[in-house]
Enzyme design. Structure first.
Site: not given
Length: 192
Positions: A45, A50, A106-107, A148-149, A152
């Site tokens: 995701g 991000q 997380c990226l 999670h997304e 963000h």
């Protein structure tokens, strides 16, 4: 086009994101680039902040997680076959069920993984990439990825869910990420 991913410490990751309209500049191109960026960095995701866009947009592909599970692991998430989709202007209608732990990463916070407790299900109201209204309930790993997304686009990160002691234990790693003292195999934007 693969976009650089914003690293922990950049202020865009802490912004409450804005809803967008169908005439948002180059929206379809942005969505395509987000898919390409997510897959090239081995993510499941990615949210617009991000990639340095403070808008309520994220894409997920939890199908790849479900496909990678052994049969007995799949039984832990009944009814979750995974979802590949675009979520625009998402807003939570309901979060329900018992909270359960899952090891998240997380990226934007590379090489940090921690158990995070989140509810079993999430019901979202959103529009898809064609701006068609949707309201759906998700469970299992898919709900986890969406939570999670969704965080963000609300200016939150998975580490915000950790207990203070755990946060102190990873403080050094977070500082290294902020300073760009980290090596990943994808391009990142660090805040100066």
């Amino acid at each position: 086009m693969i976009l650089p991913i914003v690293a922990y410490g950049h202020p865009v990751l802490r912004k409450m994101c804005e809803d967008i309209t169908p005439d948002y500049p180059k929206l379809q191109e942005l969505i395509a680039n987000m898919w390409e960026t997510m897959y090239s960095s081995s993510g499941v995701g990615i949210a617009a902040p991000q990639v340095n866009r403070p808008v309520r947009l994220f894409v997920i592909d939890s199908e790849q997680i479900i496909e990678s599970l052994e049969e007995e692991e799949k039984a832990e998430y009944p009814g979750d076959n995974g979802v590949k989709g675009v979520f625009i202007n998402a807003h939570i209608v309901e979060a329900a069920g018992e909270e359960w732990a899952y090891n998240e990463g997380c990226l934007s916070i590379p090489k940090v993984r921690e158990d995070v407790y989140r509810p079993e299900t999430i019901t979202l109201r959103y529009v898809n990439e064609n701006f068609e209204p949707q309201e759906r309930t998700f469970s299992g790993v898919t709900a986890r990825v969406i939570f999670h997304e969704y965080d963000h686009i609300d200016g939150k990160l998975f580490i915000d869910h950790l207990k203070p002691l755990k946060r102190r234990m990873i403080k050094g790693k977070l500082e290294d990420i902020t300073k760009g003292k980290i090596s990943v195999d994808y391009k990142m934007i660090f805040h100066k």
